[in-house]
Design a protein around this motif. Structure first.
Motif, PDB file in Angstrom:
ATOM      1  N   ILE A 141      -8.082   2.637  -7.618  1.00  0.00           N
ATOM      2  CA  ILE A 141      -7.001   2.883  -6.656  1.00  0.00           C
ATOM      3  C   ILE A 141      -7.151   1.956  -5.448  1.00  0.00           C
ATOM      4  N   LEU A 142      -8.375   1.817  -4.942  1.00  0.00           N
ATOM      5  CA  LEU A 142      -8.594   0.907  -3.812  1.00  0.00           C
ATOM      6  C   LEU A 142      -8.205  -0.520  -4.194  1.00  0.00           C
ATOM      7  N   ALA A 143      -8.640  -0.963  -5.361  1.00  0.00           N
ATOM      8  CA  ALA A 143      -8.319  -2.320  -5.814  1.00  0.00           C
ATOM      9  C   ALA A 143      -6.801  -2.496  -5.965  1.00  0.00           C
ATOM     10  N   PHE A 144      -6.128  -1.510  -6.544  1.00  0.00           N
ATOM     11  CA  PHE A 144      -4.674  -1.562  -6.727  1.00  0.00           C
ATOM     12  C   PHE A 144      -3.958  -1.708  -5.382  1.00  0.00           C
ATOM     13  N   ASN A 145      -4.506  -1.111  -4.338  1.00  0.00           N
ATOM     14  CA  ASN A 145      -3.920  -1.172  -2.995  1.00  0.00           C
ATOM     15  C   ASN A 145      -4.422  -2.369  -2.187  1.00  0.00           C
ATOM     16  N   PRO A 154      -3.250   1.039   6.424  1.00  0.00           N
ATOM     17  CA  PRO A 154      -2.388  -0.108   6.133  1.00  0.00           C
ATOM     18  C   PRO A 154      -2.997  -1.444   6.575  1.00  0.00           C
ATOM     19  N   ALA A 155      -3.698  -1.447   7.699  1.00  0.00           N
ATOM     20  CA  ALA A 155      -4.311  -2.681   8.183  1.00  0.00           C
ATOM     21  C   ALA A 155      -5.530  -3.085   7.354  1.00  0.00           C
ATOM     22  N   ILE A 184       0.870  -1.179   0.000  1.00  0.00           N
ATOM     23  CA  ILE A 184       0.000   0.000   0.000  1.00  0.00           C
ATOM     24  C   ILE A 184       0.908   1.231   0.000  1.00  0.00           C
ATOM     25  N   SER A 185       0.481   2.260  -0.704  1.00  0.00           N
ATOM     26  CA  SER A 185       1.316   3.467  -0.743  1.00  0.00           C
ATOM     27  C   SER A 185       0.455   4.707  -0.610  1.00  0.00           C
ATOM     28  N   SER A 186       1.049   5.721  -0.007  1.00  0.00           N
ATOM     29  CA  SER A 186       0.349   7.002   0.143  1.00  0.00           C
ATOM     30  C   SER A 186       0.880   7.979  -0.905  1.00  0.00           C
TER      31      SER A 186
END
Length: 172
Positions: free
Chosen positions: A153-157, A128-129, A27-29
């Motif tokens: 974006i949610l799916a990618f993360n 992250p959790a 996951i990235s911000s």
């Protein structure tokens, strides 16, 4: 009641919440996150269900710069029992990473801005959790192309977007 956008984050360590994200997926911000541009009112367009937000509609989050790398936070929603609010602070903890402290909640929570479109009209926020996540927009209605981008974006993360629920935003 369907508690506000950030309460699930703060309480996630105290309550067993479902995980909506495959935590094996990185996951990235947002590395280019601009807290000043993020400030203002956001409407919750969609979120992953958490008990604290049950029954909410017209959910909003307002971020106001307060100096020294922090933002004041005011989350609000309407319920059948009337309006609900909770206030707190968000400390910048890295690029696109906020540490949220809400009044009356004894622990801080990680809040990562995963994506914001170029004009700061739509944002995707996660943890992250993977116990919570949101799609936020500057207006109560989001264009279809930005909703699709936010879901992607949610799916990618690593989020299971089949569990994402739209938030009711009623006209005033």
């Amino acid at each position: 009641m369907r508690w506000l956008a950030l309460l699930p984050l703060a309480l996630s360590a105290c309550v067993a919440l479902p995980e909506y994200r495959d935590t094996d997926v990185p996951i990235s911000s947002m590395a280019t996150f601009d807290a000043a541009a993020y400030a203002g009112t956001w409407y919750e367009i969609a979120s992953f269900p958490v008990p604290f937000q049950s029954g909410c509609r017209n959910t909003t989050a307002i971020y106001t710069p307060s100096g020294s790398g922090t933002l004041n936070v005011l989350n609000a929603c309407d319920t059948d029992d009337g309006p609900k609010t909770i206030a707190g602070t968000a400390r910048i903890d890295g690029p696109g990473r906020l540490e949220i402290r809400l009044q009356g909640v004894p622990i801080a929570a990680d809040y990562w801005v995963l994506w914001v479109d170029t004009d700061y009209r739509t944002a995707v926020v996660g943890t992250p959790a993977g116990r919570s996540g949101w799609i936020l927009n500057r207006k109560p209605v989001i264009p279809a192309d930005r909703l699709k981008a936010a879901r992607d974006i949610l799916a990618f993360n690593g989020y299971d977007i089949s569990q994402l629920q739209l938030t009711t935003q009623e006209a005033p």
